[in-house]
Scaffold this active site. Structure first.
Site, PDB file in Angstrom:
ATOM      1  N   ASP A 221       0.722   3.561   5.120  1.00 33.22           N
ATOM      2  CA  ASP A 221      -0.277   4.282   5.910  1.00 33.22           C
ATOM      3  C   ASP A 221      -0.544   5.667   5.320  1.00 33.22           C
ATOM      4  O   ASP A 221      -1.688   6.119   5.254  1.00 33.22           O
ATOM      5  CB  ASP A 221       0.242   4.389   7.355  1.00 33.22           C
ATOM      6  CG  ASP A 221      -0.756   5.062   8.260  1.00 33.22           C
ATOM      7  OD1 ASP A 221      -1.847   4.499   8.453  1.00 33.22           O
ATOM      8  OD2 ASP A 221      -0.451   6.160   8.764  1.00 33.22           O
ATOM      9  N   LYS A 225      -4.103   7.266   3.558  1.00 28.80           N
ATOM     10  CA  LYS A 225      -4.713   8.564   3.876  1.00 28.80           C
ATOM     11  C   LYS A 225      -4.888   9.412   2.614  1.00 28.80           C
ATOM     12  O   LYS A 225      -5.899  10.085   2.438  1.00 28.80           O
ATOM     13  CB  LYS A 225      -3.870   9.292   4.920  1.00 28.80           C
ATOM     14  CG  LYS A 225      -3.944   8.615   6.292  1.00 28.80           C
ATOM     15  CD  LYS A 225      -2.903   9.136   7.268  1.00 28.80           C
ATOM     16  CE  LYS A 225      -3.019   8.414   8.612  1.00 28.80           C
ATOM     17  NZ  LYS A 225      -1.856   8.665   9.486  1.00 28.80           N
TER      18      LYS A 225
END
Lengths: 371, 371
Positions: A221, A225
């Site tokens: 994750d 980003k």
């Protein structure tokens, strides 16, 4: 006052529900007209024929009772042919399949707002196709503020810095609410000897982690980003495979790499404690704490997600609390001290806010006329 | 690519010069066409007749040699009748007289971008007249991001929070770069017994203060910023006289209230040292440092600029460095931990960036079409 802009909302999980709730409430309700909501199976056209108003508490049973089978192309067509077209397509799903359709949706003139990271953090082929179909190359706008830092103004700030001619030198931050919480509890300036496995279990029990905590601990994750941020900066590496091109340290301890299920992983988590204990005491000897961070090092041409040590008086050690994100932008203008943004970087309400603030930006763009 | 948006720049002090420089450089140069620059006496229409390109290093002698006497109404008229009208009027002056003309400028359809606080922080009569003449009531947009926190995304964040339906509970921050520096040096977590007068003198010598340091120490600049913030929040007090309606603690020590000139004030500054020494040691006994802050307490219905004490582990004590601003938004969504933005809140380049990012927002709004 201009006529409301038509909006369709796809995805009714926690974030989708919060977007719905914000869209139906006073400050936004007059600016947008919700023409359709949908989950992964069914869609519901609005307004309802019996003129019952849709509310955050009645939409689910109504959708289940009166919904038609989901058909994405016909939703896009509704938004592009509406009398107040083009409308805005909100992709609040976590699916890969919808982002793959962004180029097509945009090329029909329909705007897109999304908290879904997949389209912007996958292959550079898809990313470039999305950009080629969007403003300023076409009239259709795509915005995804909440893909990084939820409601925090991270992407808009980075875009402003770049567009006004600042030079980004380094972006460094704690980008995962889950990993923020875990390391803020595990490695404190004031010390403490809590076990890593115990902190992960508490985080899971509090609902801070994905159902399988390895999804957070893998660092994927964070890498997604970092991909989204990097791609907004001229001169950063290309990342052809998106997040998969970024060196990402996994926190699944080596001794547990062979765990077959999340149950087995959680059961055996204590076997990894020594590994993290050693990391923590090694850092402590140097007057440091341990944090899981993402770094976009523009000057060094490196993007990575990793464990790193920070001195006791560093903002990542002192200012960071709970599950907050903290992101620092080191630039030519913001130097030697960076521009720092901090706050809750996850949660349905603040993620939805990132989306609804994007909706407002598109609304403003559609309702400001040259003459 | 759309045709460039015409822009006139009034005010060529430090910030105006930096705006000019950003406008003439690559990322912005293709989006905007500078049709006029002016200082308080003279204006220069562009492009130059001899087709010499304007640069940040040649504009001043050219303006002095070829400028015509300044005539604001004719500048506005150029922007409203240009083939690519309406253009954007940049007020980079510190004058009261230009903001008094905003309603008239906007009603001619011309957009305004400004770092000048006067129009937004003065009487509510002027403020309301400006709003009545601006988007969404008309087609003309007025933006002043850099009036609070310079290039930091303070106003845009507050607007997003309000527009998406969050409830602001309290905004609290160190809003003055000068006062940030002075108190970061004077009252440190690690202690120290530096004299207040010595810190002020160093700040003045480093160019951190206004020529008369009392202009910073009066707190007026902070009160102006608080006025601008408060007026963006529904349900805050009306502030009919703007910043003058806000209780503002002056740091000109009582014993120096009768100083007649800045020279006398600086000469006698040591007479105030005991006053500040006492404040500091009183705070220290409680484990606190002293900071000059602005507070918009929405729930309590109070707006004030004052000295306050913060515990040694508070971000205003630990995270604040140099002359940075730090602003925390406590809201229904950002609770119990606030959204925090920190970084340089003054300086020509970052203030100019606040203006040029506003220019880009207007450019995007003018170049996004409904179909």
């Amino acid at each position: 006052m201009s006529r409301p802009v038509p909006v369709a909302l796809l995805g009714l999980g926690g974030v989708g529900r919060a977007i719905l709730s914000q869209l139906l409430s006073p400050p936004l309700a007059s600016r947008f007209q919700l023409v359709l909501i949908a989950n992964s199976r069914q869609s519901l056209s609005l307004p309802l024929p019996n003129s019952v108003p849709l509310t955050p508490s009645n939409y689910l049973p109504i959708l289940e009772q009166h919904g038609a089978p989901l058909d994405v192309p016909s939703i896009v067509s509704v938004l592009s042919t509406h009398p107040d077209a083009p409308g805005i397509f909100i992709d609040s799903t976590g699916a890969d399949t919808i982002p793959a359709m962004y180029p097509q949706i945009l090329s029909m003139g329909v705007h897109i707002v999304t908290p879904n990271k997949k389209g912007f953090s996958g292959s550079s082929e898809l990313y470039e196709a999305i950009n080629a179909s969007a403003y300023p190359n076409t009239t259709a706008v795509v915005l995804g503020e909440s893909t990084v830092g939820a409601g925090l103004p991270i992407l808009s700030t980075l875009k402003d810095l770049v567009a006004t001619g600042d030079e980004i030198q380094r972006i460094e931050g704690v980008f995962s609410g889950t990993l923020s919480y875990i390391f803020n509890e595990f490695s404190k300036v004031e010390g403490g000897d809590v076990k890593f496995s115990d902190v992960v279990k508490v985080a899971k029990d509090k609902g801070y982690t994905e159902p399988d905590p390895r999804d957070d601990l893998s660092g994927t994750d964070v890498a997604r980003k970092l991909t989204i941020l990097s791609r907004l900066i001229p001169s950063t590496p290309l990342l052809p495979e998106g997040y998969a091109s970024i060196p990402t340290q996994s926190l699944v301890p080596p001794v547990l790499a062979d765990a077959q299920s999340k149950e087995e992983y959680l059961d055996r988590l204590t076997q990894g404690d020594q590994y993290f204990d050693d990391l923590r005491s090694e850092a402590r000897k140097e007057g440091m704490v341990v944090r899981y961070v993402g770094v976009v090092d523009v000057e060094g041409g490196k993007v990575e997600a990793k464990l790193a040590k920070y001195p006791f008086d560093h903002p990542f050690a002192t200012a960071l609390k709970g599950s907050d994100n903290i992101i620092s932008f080191h630039t030519k203008r913001y130097s030697p001290r960076p521009l720092i943004i901090q706050g809750a970087g996850a949660g349905a309400d603040v993620t939805a806010m990132g989306c609804t603030s994007d909706l407002i930006k598109i609304h403003e763009r559609l309702t400001t006329r040259r003459a």
